[in-house]
Every structure is written in structure tokens, then in C-alpha cells.
Design an enzyme around this catalytic site. Sequence first.
Site, PDB file in Angstrom:
ATOM      1  N   GLU A 148     -10.310  40.242 -31.468  1.00 48.82           N
ATOM      2  CA  GLU A 148      -9.973  40.244 -30.263  1.00 48.82           C
ATOM      3  C   GLU A 148     -10.231  38.600 -29.939  1.00 48.82           C
ATOM      4  O   GLU A 148     -11.248  37.920 -30.571  1.00 48.82           O
ATOM      5  CB  GLU A 148     -11.116  40.815 -29.529  1.00 48.82           C
ATOM      6  CG  GLU A 148     -10.988  40.605 -28.036  1.00 48.82           C
ATOM      7  CD  GLU A 148     -12.102  41.234 -27.045  1.00 48.82           C
ATOM      8  OE1 GLU A 148     -11.989  41.316 -25.723  1.00 48.82           O
ATOM      9  OE2 GLU A 148     -13.175  41.677 -27.535  1.00 48.82           O
TER      10      GLU A 148
ATOM     11  N   LYS B  87      -5.534  44.394 -22.308  1.00 51.17           N
ATOM     12  CA  LYS B  87      -6.734  45.063 -22.101  1.00 51.17           C
ATOM     13  C   LYS B  87      -7.037  45.693 -20.795  1.00 51.17           C
ATOM     14  O   LYS B  87      -6.883  45.011 -19.773  1.00 51.17           O
ATOM     15  CB  LYS B  87      -7.809  44.134 -22.458  1.00 51.17           C
ATOM     16  CG  LYS B  87      -9.331  44.728 -22.523  1.00 51.17           C
ATOM     17  CD  LYS B  87     -10.232  43.613 -23.060  1.00 51.17           C
ATOM     18  CE  LYS B  87     -11.631  44.111 -23.218  1.00 51.17           C
ATOM     19  NZ  LYS B  87     -12.681  43.230 -23.594  1.00 51.17           N
TER      20      LYS B  87
ATOM     21  N   CYS C 229     -11.853  46.189 -27.812  1.00 47.50           N
ATOM     22  CA  CYS C 229     -13.192  46.026 -27.562  1.00 47.50           C
ATOM     23  C   CYS C 229     -13.715  47.228 -26.724  1.00 47.50           C
ATOM     24  O   CYS C 229     -14.091  48.236 -26.877  1.00 47.50           O
ATOM     25  CB  CYS C 229     -13.529  44.568 -27.178  1.00 47.50           C
ATOM     26  SG  CYS C 229     -15.371  44.161 -27.322  1.00 47.50           S
TER      27      CYS C 229
END
Length: 259
Positions: free
Chosen positions: A42, A111, A145
Amino acid sequence: MKWTVSCLQFDISYGNPSENFKKAESLIEQESRRADVIVLPELWTTGYDLTRLDQLADENGETSVQWLKKTAKRYNVHLVAGSVAVKEGENVYNTMYIADNSGQIVKQYQKAHLFQLMDEHLYLSAGNSDGSFELDGVKCAGLICYDIRFPEWIRKHTSKGANVLFISAEWPLPRLDHWRSLLIARAIENQCFVAACNCTGSNPDNEFAGHSLIIDPWGRILAEGDRTEGAVPAEIDVSESEAVRGTIPVFQDLRRDLY
């Protein structure tokens, strides 16, 4: 369909995109000799330099996309290129790009879940699309994540047939046990492969866990890194996901009338 998947975990140079592009390409060049799919961490171009992302972010992703297309084609490898900070107008998104081995961008995912505990919501905007895509005809999903703490979000992708989950992270060392447990659970409950790439090293505020993982649909760990830089590779047979789903028909037994 068999793939050698390799997670490239490395110590990201904080706030230094040019240095990180060089390091990533060097690692990809070495690993492309054996890997079919390479996964990056990430925010690998900037690190978790949130307060300066507005200045460091890639304008409309132009630099990242051109680099990605060129690199995937040059080394003949599918690239799940972690995520990068991308500025679109006044907003900055944590954006994952995926390129196939011909150099074509097959997916862009922003995200969806921002980690307020570390102030992501103050510097980033949340995305509103899913991470579904295909490589070599294989249904996959890309996630970032904090997304792994939302099993309903993962199930949205696997209910559409995703057999492989690719996850990029900057997961901190104090929650290493959560990282491992959540990823194993996501593999078992969704009967799919998980290839999760975390970064190593530290920045001024955090120490990162490394321990990239490749997990099979039974929840067995095929490969796991430690806290040092390097590749974490494993061969996977994607057809095993459908075989496991046939053995324990979880998806057939979903109570869609209840949830």
C-alpha cells in the site's frame, strides 16, 4: 490455471516517490524471472506520509499508470501494483492499479474504507467502487489494508466469483496478530486464495509488520515473509478454489432471504 504469485515487501522510502519507483522496478526485474503475478504494498510510492500527500500525490495517476504499463509489459508479468496516492481535483485517493502482462490497465480501485484511527479520513477521500477484475480469465479482487476488517465487503467480491484476493497494506507491527488472523479467516470463509503484501521498515510514527502472506482456500499458509525486505512467492492452482467450494458449499447455503 497455475500461477506463481510473489508479494514484494520492502521498506518504503518515506515521502520519496522517485526512490521508490527505482526500488520497485529493481525488485520486479529480479522476481519476474519466476513470477506470473507480482503484488506491491500500500502507498508504496510515498509511504504513509499523510500530511504531505496533497503535495506528493500523483496528478490523475499519470506517472504511476505510465510506469505500470511500461513495467508490466517489459517484464511480462501481471502487476497488482499495490496502491498509490492519486490526486483528482481537490481529492486524494488511495488507489490500486492492476496491469496485465501486456501492459494494459485492467482495474483501478480506490480504497473504500478509511482508517480513522490513523487519521486517513483527514487526508484521503473514500472510493465508491469495488475491486473486481480478471487476469487470464481468472476472477480476482483487489483490496487495501483496512478493507480486510469488513468481511461483508470481501464477500461482495467472492459472491461474484472471485477466486483470488490480492491485498496491499501498510499494516503496523503492534497488530501483526490481527493481520494474520484476519487474512486466514478471509481465505477460509470465502474459500479462496489470499495474496497479501505488507511493507517492512518504519516511518517517523509507525513500525510495520512485514509478514506478507499467501494462503490457500483451506486457510493453509503457503508462504509467509518475516520483517525483512524480499519476495514472498508461492505457486497456486486457482482451480482449487472451486474444488473447495464444491466440497463445502458455503455459497449455495447463503440465506439471501435473511441477509
